[in-house]
Design an enzyme around this catalytic site. Structure first.
Site, PDB file in Angstrom:
ATOM      1  CE1 TYR A  56      -3.299  -2.623   0.148  1.00 23.45           C
ATOM      2  CE2 TYR A  56      -3.454  -2.173   2.468  1.00 23.45           C
ATOM      3  CZ  TYR A  56      -3.967  -2.748   1.539  1.00 23.45           C
ATOM      4  OH  TYR A  56      -5.062  -3.761   1.489  1.00 23.45           O
ATOM      5  CG  LEU A 207     -18.540   1.697   4.135  1.00 27.81           C
ATOM      6  CD1 LEU A 207     -18.224   3.025   4.911  1.00 27.81           C
ATOM      7  CD2 LEU A 207     -20.045   1.439   4.744  1.00 27.81           C
ATOM      8  N   GLY A 208     -18.481  -1.019   0.035  1.00 28.54           N
ATOM      9  CA  GLY A 208     -18.447  -1.044  -1.485  1.00 28.54           C
ATOM     10  C   GLY A 208     -17.297  -0.084  -1.810  1.00 28.54           C
ATOM     11  CB  SER A 213     -20.070   5.440   1.765  1.00 31.87           C
ATOM     12  OG  SER A 213     -20.186   6.552   0.698  1.00 31.87           O
TER      13      SER A 213
END
Ligand SMILES: NC(=O)c1ccc[n+]([C@@H]2O[C@H](COP(=O)([O-])OP(=O)(O)OC[C@H]3O[C@@H](n4cnc5c(N)ncnc54)[C@H](OP(=O)(O)O)[C@@H]3O)[C@@H](O)[C@H]2O)c1
Length: 340
Positions: A56, A207-208, A213
């Site tokens: 990341y 929250l996809g 959201s």
């Protein structure tokens, strides 16, 4: 905050965990000071599990966590790290995976240094490396446990058969995998196997990735991962945002936001399926964190859960959860079909 045992073999963790990926990668720019303040706020409010990956931001995220934790007591925080994804210097360049035992030892050495810690609480390959049997990768992490550098083994986005093979080598704490109102694939085979083997789930994308959201709109547009994600594009986006409005209709009379309802739904599914599922909330700012933690006060009744089910039936989302090219390499998408 209430805590739960992460499966039969994992540590005790807070009911909600914080995923820090978006503070360094995938979702566009993030504010460093606000990211650190968000991690501190999460710890102050009882979150004990932080999830990161060494890739990341090419180590940026681990350095960020290391900085944030300098003022924390090590034993109060559990750190979950994913490894194995190979990146390149171009933006969004991914070049497969490397989970050979020698690579595992190399990756962990860098992670420990960047995080500034003596051990990692849960260490996991980010994807199955198709060239390395899972037994070898898990065996290499088990060796790190014996040497004191790692405490528990986790998995990420693997299918039921790989979960069984991994658990045969060493007890697995949790499987990290996408699970939400709009990504329910794990309910068919993966979740039952995890329940049988006592393996917890750390659920991401609850929250996809922001889509459900309640704050996403067609006007938002992005230049990040989401601009390549099928659910955020064209007609798919219209259909998916219409689902969000259906959820808002259910959430409003409950005094909840859409994001809170989406998180509360996952917690309710965990209870209904008698499985430990810990949502990994991807808050990047304190206001998002505070909204997400508010979900712990939202307890949908059986009737409200039925309303949610009518608003968003299991396969309601338009578009696959990842671009097809990525899905093709995901072990979690390869389990044999259900018996007829
Ligand atoms: N194992 C894997 O393959 C894998 C894959 C992906 C992620 N993960 C892990 O899971 C974590 C969570 O994943 P995710 O970030 O994709 O999931 P998510 O929680 O579904 O999405 C987070 C995004 O939603 C938006 N959002 C809007 N309101 C929010 C609120 N109240 N609280 C939190 N977010 C809100 C934010 O985007 P904006 O700020 O842009 O609005 C935020 O970046 C990651 O940080 C990472 O640690 C694992």
């Amino acid at each position: 905050m209430q805590s739960v045992s992460l499966g039969r073999h994992g540590p005790t963790v807070s009911l909600l965990a914080l995923g820090t990926m978006g503070m360094s990668d995938m979702y566009g720019p993030a504010d460093r000071a606000e990211s650190i303040a968000t991690i501190h706020a999460a710890l102050e409010q009882g979150v004990t599990l932080l999830d990161t990956g060494d890739f990341y931001g090419m180590g940026h995220n681990e350095l960020l966590i290391g900085e944030a934790l300098r003022s924390a007591r090590r034993e109060q925080v559990l750190i979950s790290v994913k490894f194995g994804a190979l990146r390149g210097p171009r933006p969004a360049e991914f070049n497969g995976y490397d989970s050979r035992p020698a690579a595992v030892r190399n990756f962990v050495a860098y992670s420990l240094r960047r995080l500034g810690v003596e051990y990692i609480d849960i260490y996991r390959p980010s994807r199955l490396d198709p060239d390395v049997p899972i037994e070898e990768t898990v065996g290499a992490i088990a060796e790190l446990i014996r040497q004191g550098y790692v405490r528990h083994i986790g998995l990420s986005e693997v299918g039921a058969q790989t979960v069984r093979r991994a658990q045969a080598v060493h007890p697995i704490a949790d499987l990290q995998i996408e699970y939400s109102l709009i990504s329910r694939g794990i309910e068919r085979q993966i979740l039952p196997v995890c329940r049988e083997l006592g393996i917890g789930i750390t659920a991401y994308g609850v929250l996809g990735r922001g889509l459900i959201s309640g704050h996403w709109s067609r006007q938002r547009g992005t230049g990040d991962f989401r601009s390549r994600a099928p659910r955020f594009q064209g007609e798919n986006l219209d259909i998916n945002l219409a689902l969000v409005e259906e959820l808002r209709r259910v959430a409003q009379p409950m005094g909840a936001t859409v994001a809170q309802l989406a998180i509360a739904w996952v917690l309710a599914r965990a209870a209904a399926q008698d499985t430990c599922i810990v949502p990994l909330v991807g808050a990047r700012r304190r206001d998002q964190l505070s909204e997400a933690l508010g979900a712990l006060q939202v307890k949908p009744s059986a009737e409200q859960l039925a309303e949610i089910a009518r608003a968003v039936p299991p396969d309601a989302a338009a578009g696959p959860r990842y671009p097809e090219a990525q899905l093709a390499h995901m072990d979690s998408e390869k389990d044999p079909p259900d018996p007829a």
